[in-house]
Design an enzyme around this catalytic site. Structure first.
Site, PDB file in Angstrom:
ATOM      1  N   GLN A 116      -9.393  22.534   9.544  1.00  0.00           N
ATOM      2  CA  GLN A 116      -8.740  22.397  10.860  1.00  0.00           C
ATOM      3  C   GLN A 116      -7.631  23.451  10.940  1.00  0.00           C
ATOM      4  O   GLN A 116      -6.449  23.153  10.854  1.00  0.00           O
ATOM      5  CB  GLN A 116      -8.168  20.990  11.006  1.00  0.00           C
ATOM      6  CG  GLN A 116      -9.265  19.928  10.970  1.00  0.00           C
ATOM      7  CD  GLN A 116      -8.721  18.528  11.140  1.00  0.00           C
ATOM      8  OE1 GLN A 116      -7.858  18.283  11.968  1.00  0.00           O
ATOM      9  NE2 GLN A 116      -9.219  17.604  10.341  1.00  0.00           N
ATOM     10  N   GLY A 162       0.798  -1.230   0.000  1.00  0.00           N
ATOM     11  CA  GLY A 162       0.000   0.000   0.000  1.00  0.00           C
ATOM     12  C   GLY A 162       0.829   1.278   0.000  1.00  0.00           C
ATOM     13  O   GLY A 162       0.287   2.369  -0.143  1.00  0.00           O
ATOM     14  N   LYS A 203     -26.038  30.973  11.349  1.00  0.00           N
ATOM     15  CA  LYS A 203     -26.020  29.510  11.438  1.00  0.00           C
ATOM     16  C   LYS A 203     -25.390  29.056  12.752  1.00  0.00           C
ATOM     17  O   LYS A 203     -24.407  29.626  13.190  1.00  0.00           O
ATOM     18  CB  LYS A 203     -25.197  28.971  10.252  1.00  0.00           C
ATOM     19  CG  LYS A 203     -24.775  27.525  10.354  1.00  0.00           C
ATOM     20  CD  LYS A 203     -23.963  27.085   9.133  1.00  0.00           C
ATOM     21  CE  LYS A 203     -22.537  26.735   9.501  1.00  0.00           C
ATOM     22  NZ  LYS A 203     -21.741  26.267   8.344  1.00  0.00           N
ATOM     23  N   ASP A 256     -20.405  29.812  -0.969  1.00  0.00           N
ATOM     24  CA  ASP A 256     -19.630  29.217   0.121  1.00  0.00           C
ATOM     25  C   ASP A 256     -18.376  28.586  -0.480  1.00  0.00           C
ATOM     26  O   ASP A 256     -18.281  28.420  -1.706  1.00  0.00           O
ATOM     27  CB  ASP A 256     -20.484  28.153   0.842  1.00  0.00           C
ATOM     28  CG  ASP A 256     -20.083  27.974   2.309  1.00  0.00           C
ATOM     29  OD1 ASP A 256     -19.036  28.494   2.715  1.00  0.00           O
ATOM     30  OD2 ASP A 256     -20.831  27.293   3.045  1.00  0.00           O
ATOM     31  N   ARG A 297     -23.825  25.483  14.447  1.00  0.00           N
ATOM     32  CA  ARG A 297     -23.512  24.084  14.151  1.00  0.00           C
ATOM     33  C   ARG A 297     -23.885  23.219  15.354  1.00  0.00           C
ATOM     34  O   ARG A 297     -23.489  23.508  16.485  1.00  0.00           O
ATOM     35  CB  ARG A 297     -22.024  23.948  13.798  1.00  0.00           C
ATOM     36  CG  ARG A 297     -21.666  22.573  13.285  1.00  0.00           C
ATOM     37  CD  ARG A 297     -20.326  22.524  12.583  1.00  0.00           C
ATOM     38  NE  ARG A 297     -20.361  22.955  11.190  1.00  0.00           N
ATOM     39  CZ  ARG A 297     -20.897  22.263  10.195  1.00  0.00           C
ATOM     40  NH1 ARG A 297     -21.494  21.104  10.434  1.00  0.00           N
ATOM     41  NH2 ARG A 297     -20.864  22.726   8.968  1.00  0.00           N
ATOM     42  N   ASP A 302     -23.299  31.543   6.586  1.00  0.00           N
ATOM     43  CA  ASP A 302     -22.885  31.778   7.977  1.00  0.00           C
ATOM     44  C   ASP A 302     -22.067  33.058   8.044  1.00  0.00           C
ATOM     45  O   ASP A 302     -21.661  33.605   7.016  1.00  0.00           O
ATOM     46  CB  ASP A 302     -22.100  30.581   8.550  1.00  0.00           C
ATOM     47  CG  ASP A 302     -20.933  30.179   7.672  1.00  0.00           C
ATOM     48  OD1 ASP A 302     -20.301  31.062   7.064  1.00  0.00           O
ATOM     49  OD2 ASP A 302     -20.643  28.969   7.586  1.00  0.00           O
TER      50      ASP A 302
HETATM   51  C1  R5P Z   1     -18.037  26.219   7.084  1.00  0.00           C
HETATM   52  O1  R5P Z   1     -17.571  27.173   7.691  1.00  0.00           O
HETATM   53  C2  R5P Z   1     -17.816  26.028   5.604  1.00  0.00           C
HETATM   54  O2  R5P Z   1     -17.647  27.243   4.935  1.00  0.00           O
HETATM   55  C3  R5P Z   1     -18.973  25.264   5.007  1.00  0.00           C
HETATM   56  O3  R5P Z   1     -20.166  26.033   5.201  1.00  0.00           O
HETATM   57  C4  R5P Z   1     -19.119  23.936   5.657  1.00  0.00           C
HETATM   58  O4  R5P Z   1     -17.895  23.260   5.677  1.00  0.00           O
HETATM   59  C5  R5P Z   1     -20.157  23.111   4.933  1.00  0.00           C
HETATM   60  O5  R5P Z   1     -20.310  21.905   5.598  1.00  0.00           O
HETATM   61  P1  R5P Z   1     -21.680  21.089   5.490  1.00  0.00           P
HETATM   62  O6  R5P Z   1     -22.029  21.002   4.025  1.00  0.00           O
HETATM   63  O7  R5P Z   1     -21.360  19.755   6.096  1.00  0.00           O
HETATM   64  O8  R5P Z   1     -22.715  21.841   6.281  1.00  0.00           O
END
Ligand code: R5P
Length: 315
Positions: free
Chosen positions: A99, A40, A193, A219, A195, A170
């Site tokens: 991250q 691998g 938004k 986005d 999470r 967001d």
């Molecule tokens: C978050 O800050 C990013 O800009 C995206 O909005 C996020 O990664 C989207 O993730 P998901 O489609 O799982 O809501």
């Protein structure tokens, strides 16, 4: 040193995009064998002479992210040891970008570690597209060209949509949304938004006027589709006429496809920064290529011309 010749290599993550960029640059892809040992481990063999050349390697670090990164590190190492004059990693989708900070105790800053590993591999410069967080540029102590898909999306939307409003799903995406609104010369709105966990979000309020407008949610990433679908619901509730989305990187993981299919969205536009297999296609999802944008960026870097002037209206 002979930097006259530009050479473009393709990692195994996005061969179609690499081929189209080579076509734009009126060149052939250079040759490398990228295979696996029986256990691998990744094996790379560069077949063309790269001594003193201006070498670009295209690799999107989408899934399988760890393998794609390892392949990129090893290819850069092989190019360095083969005396390439300059090595530029072109990473249309930069995996681990989410991250980017220590937002809880005892978690890594994986995007910084990736920057360290790329640097240790011997890369000279990096090109990437719509980074999740602009500050990742500062994780590198070498030149990084950060380019934006706004050019390709706007060309597409400007004749198609009358009375638009740009929406960020967001608060973190407000700067990106403002770049789009400026280009389309229209208003913007922001969804508040929250999470809940990795896969689920809730949209609490919409800040801004979307009533009777065609909303375009913008986005950097669509992963599970939670953020997008909740934002679409919230702005429909506030009276938006139709809802579109322009999202650079189509990660489309977990329940994304079902969510998009059942959503209030008319159409979702993504780029080919990540290749989409047949089982990730849907009639609501349209792919716009960034081949010319990346090709032009590579051409300008090779000729030592300005890259930022491609995006003059963006900031
Ligand atoms: C978050 O800050 C990013 O800009 C995206 O909005 C996020 O990664 C989207 O993730 P998901 O489609 O799982 O809501």
């Amino acid at each position: 040193m002979d930097r006259q010749k530009l050479m473009l290599f393709a990692g195994s993550s996005n061969p179609e995009l690499a081929k189209n960029i080579a076509k734009f640059l009126k060149t052939e892809l250079s040759s490398a064998d990228i295979t696996e040992f029986s256990d691998g481990e990744t094996r790379v063999k560069i077949n063309d002479d790269v001594r003193g050349k201006d070498v670009f390697i295209l690799q999107s670090t989408c899934a399988p992210t760890n393998n794609n990164y390892m392949e990129l590190f090893i290819t850069i190492d092989a190019l360095k040891r083969a005396s390439a004059g300059r090595i530029t990693a072109v990473i249309p989708y930069f995996g681990y970008a989410r991250q980017d900070r220590k937002d809880q105790p005892r978690v890594p800053i994986s995007a910084k570690l990736i920057a360290n590993l790329l640097t240790a591999s011997g890369v000279d410069r990096v090109v990437t597209l719509d980074l999740h967080a602009h500050q990742i540029q500062g994780f590198f102590d070498l030149p990084l060209d950060h380019i934006y898909a706004v050019n390709v999306f706007i060309d597409y939307f400007k004749d198609k949509i009358k009375n638009p409003v740009i929406v960020s799903p967001d608060a973190g995406g407000a700067k990106m949304a403002s770049g789009y609104a400026k280009r389309l010369n229209c208003d913007m709105a922001i969804v508040d938004k929250r999470r809940i966990d990795d896969r689920n979000t809730e949209a609490l309020h919409v800040l801004g006027d979307v009533e009777d407008k065609d909303a375009i949610i913008v986005d950097d990433i669509i992963a599970t589709g939670g953020s997008l679908v909740k934002a679409a619901e919230a702005i429909k509730k506030q009276g938006a006429k139709r809802v579109f989305a322009a999202i650079t990187h189509g990660v489309l993981s977990g329940p994304a496809l079902e969510r998009i299919a059942d959503s209030q969205l008319e159409e979702l536009y993504i780029t080919d920064s990540i290749p989409q297999p047949n089982d990730k296609q849907h009639s609501k999802i349209k792919v716009i290529s960034v081949d010319q944008l990346l090709g032009e960026t590579i051409r300008r870097i090779h000729n030592a011309e300005s890259v930022s002037s491609l995006f003059r209206d963006n900031n």
